[in-house]
Design an enzyme around this catalytic site. Structure first.
Site, mmCIF file in Angstrom:
data_model
loop_
_atom_site.group_PDB
_atom_site.id
_atom_site.type_symbol
_atom_site.label_atom_id
_atom_site.label_comp_id
_atom_site.label_asym_id
_atom_site.label_seq_id
_atom_site.Cartn_x
_atom_site.Cartn_y
_atom_site.Cartn_z
ATOM 1 N N HIS A 1 -6.480 14.894 -20.484
ATOM 2 C CA HIS A 1 -5.049 14.585 -20.619
ATOM 3 C C HIS A 1 -4.189 15.641 -19.901
ATOM 4 O O HIS A 1 -3.223 15.307 -19.213
ATOM 5 C CB HIS A 1 -4.626 14.622 -22.094
ATOM 6 C CG HIS A 1 -5.258 13.595 -22.979
ATOM 7 N ND1 HIS A 1 -5.843 13.927 -24.183
ATOM 8 C CD2 HIS A 1 -5.357 12.239 -22.875
ATOM 9 C CE1 HIS A 1 -6.279 12.831 -24.778
ATOM 10 N NE2 HIS A 1 -6.010 11.786 -24.002
ATOM 11 N N LYS B 1 -5.257 2.534 -34.392
ATOM 12 C CA LYS B 1 -6.624 3.043 -34.484
ATOM 13 C C LYS B 1 -6.652 4.159 -35.500
ATOM 14 O O LYS B 1 -5.614 4.729 -35.837
ATOM 15 C CB LYS B 1 -7.169 3.475 -33.124
ATOM 16 C CG LYS B 1 -6.345 4.436 -32.325
ATOM 17 C CD LYS B 1 -7.053 4.623 -30.970
ATOM 18 C CE LYS B 1 -6.281 5.519 -30.031
ATOM 19 N NZ LYS B 1 -6.868 5.653 -28.735
ATOM 20 N N ARG C 1 -10.345 6.537 -16.392
ATOM 21 C CA ARG C 1 -11.658 7.171 -16.309
ATOM 22 C C ARG C 1 -12.661 6.238 -15.648
ATOM 23 O O ARG C 1 -12.842 6.245 -14.454
ATOM 24 C CB ARG C 1 -12.159 7.556 -17.709
ATOM 25 C CG ARG C 1 -11.540 8.797 -18.265
ATOM 26 C CD ARG C 1 -11.679 8.880 -19.755
ATOM 27 N NE ARG C 1 -10.949 7.831 -20.419
ATOM 28 C CZ ARG C 1 -10.792 7.717 -21.711
ATOM 29 N NH1 ARG C 1 -11.360 8.555 -22.509
ATOM 30 N NH2 ARG C 1 -10.090 6.740 -22.218
ATOM 31 N N SER D 1 -10.958 11.754 -26.617
ATOM 32 C CA SER D 1 -10.647 12.415 -27.892
ATOM 33 C C SER D 1 -11.760 12.147 -28.903
ATOM 34 O O SER D 1 -12.114 13.022 -29.700
ATOM 35 C CB SER D 1 -9.314 11.915 -28.439
ATOM 36 O OG SER D 1 -8.276 12.268 -27.556
HETATM 37 P P1 ADP Z 1 -4.227 5.738 -25.989
HETATM 38 O O1 ADP Z 1 -4.366 5.522 -27.464
HETATM 39 O O2 ADP Z 1 -2.886 5.326 -25.454
HETATM 40 O O3 ADP Z 1 -5.363 5.239 -25.147
HETATM 41 P P2 ADP Z 1 -5.226 8.403 -25.463
HETATM 42 O O4 ADP Z 1 -4.714 9.672 -26.033
HETATM 43 O O5 ADP Z 1 -6.599 7.998 -25.805
HETATM 44 O O6 ADP Z 1 -4.156 7.329 -25.879
HETATM 45 O O7 ADP Z 1 -5.084 8.431 -23.887
HETATM 46 C C1 ADP Z 1 -3.848 8.587 -23.246
HETATM 47 C C2 ADP Z 1 -4.053 8.357 -21.755
HETATM 48 O O8 ADP Z 1 -4.895 9.368 -21.225
HETATM 49 C C3 ADP Z 1 -4.713 7.015 -21.426
HETATM 50 O O9 ADP Z 1 -4.138 6.497 -20.241
HETATM 51 C C4 ADP Z 1 -6.144 7.393 -21.183
HETATM 52 O O10 ADP Z 1 -6.793 6.483 -20.304
HETATM 53 C C5 ADP Z 1 -5.956 8.757 -20.520
HETATM 54 N N1 ADP Z 1 -7.157 9.574 -20.633
HETATM 55 C C6 ADP Z 1 -7.899 9.798 -21.732
HETATM 56 N N2 ADP Z 1 -8.959 10.587 -21.440
HETATM 57 C C7 ADP Z 1 -8.880 10.861 -20.118
HETATM 58 C C8 ADP Z 1 -9.678 11.628 -19.191
HETATM 59 N N3 ADP Z 1 -10.805 12.223 -19.571
HETATM 60 N N4 ADP Z 1 -9.276 11.675 -17.898
HETATM 61 C C9 ADP Z 1 -8.157 11.036 -17.513
HETATM 62 N N5 ADP Z 1 -7.362 10.298 -18.312
HETATM 63 C C10 ADP Z 1 -7.717 10.222 -19.596
#
Ligand code: ADP
Length: 174
Positions: free
Chosen positions: A17, A41, A90, A128
């Site tokens: 992130h 979630k 990803r 996460s």
């Molecule tokens: P959400 O619940 O909106 O998916 P996340 O916190 O899981 O929220 O992710 C926020 C954003 O960060 C999303 O666009 C997700 O694809 C991106 N993201 C999560 N992990 C990675 C990573 N390892 N590399 C790049 N982008 C990521």
């Protein structure tokens, strides 16, 4: 001035992130990392804890701001005058859900553009849920998250004292 928002659950924030927010800050005048309060979630950290961990990750980086929000992301964009939604991509499986979400947002607000950044190769595996799972099993997460996040995870798991050991299967999708 082009303001972008980078919305997500950030439960917790990790280096994948952080990299996306910093790369976006090179392109846009301001990047607002927007922490969604109640995604559909299961959440580990409270909204306040997630916001605080995100804030600490960008201390001393004036182009990156942090906000908590609820409701539609496009409504937040209009409220704070952001023209762009940033997301991270990803693996191929991210594409389908990001594509669907981007088209939904386009349908709701045609004036907002969604821009997806491809993850850095080193962060392809990072999510996460993976961070939470490794931390819950006592594994080393120092390369995945900043030190303050690792500390918050250790503390949370010690508070839970084994009561929260139903950890979802590892997945690179959240
Ligand atoms: P959400 O619940 O909106 O998916 P996340 O916190 O899981 O929220 O992710 C926020 C954003 O960060 C999303 O666009 C997700 O694809 C991106 N993201 C999560 N992990 C990675 C990573 N390892 N590399 C790049 N982008 C990521």
């Amino acid at each position: 001035m082009v303001r972008a928002i980078f919305p997500g659950s950030f439960d917790p924030i990790h280096h994948g992130h952080i990299d996306i927010a910093r790369r976006a800050a090179r392109l846009f005048d301001e990047v607002v990392v927007a922490v969604y309060d109640r995604p559909l979630k299961h959440l580990f950290f409270s909204p306040e804890e997630r916001i605080s961990l995100v804030r600490q990750s960008f201390e001393g980086e004036p182009k990156i701001k942090v906000l908590g929000y609820q409701g539609l992301t496009v409504d937040l964009c209009h409220q704070i005058d952001a023209q762009v939604i940033v997301r991270g991509l990803r693996v191929f499986s991210d594409f389908e859900s990001e594509f669907r979400m981007a088209l939904t947002n386009q349908h709701l607000a045609a004036d907002i553009e969604v821009i997806a950044f491809i993850t850095a190769e080193a962060h392809t595996f990072l999510s996460s849920s993976t961070v939470r799972e490794v931390a819950s099993l006592g594994g080393n997460i120092s390369g995945m998250v900043p030190a303050h996040v690792a500390k918050a995870l250790t503390q949370k798991f010690s508070e839970l004292d084994g009561k929260h050991l139903v950890v979802p299967m590892t997945t690179i999708r959240d």
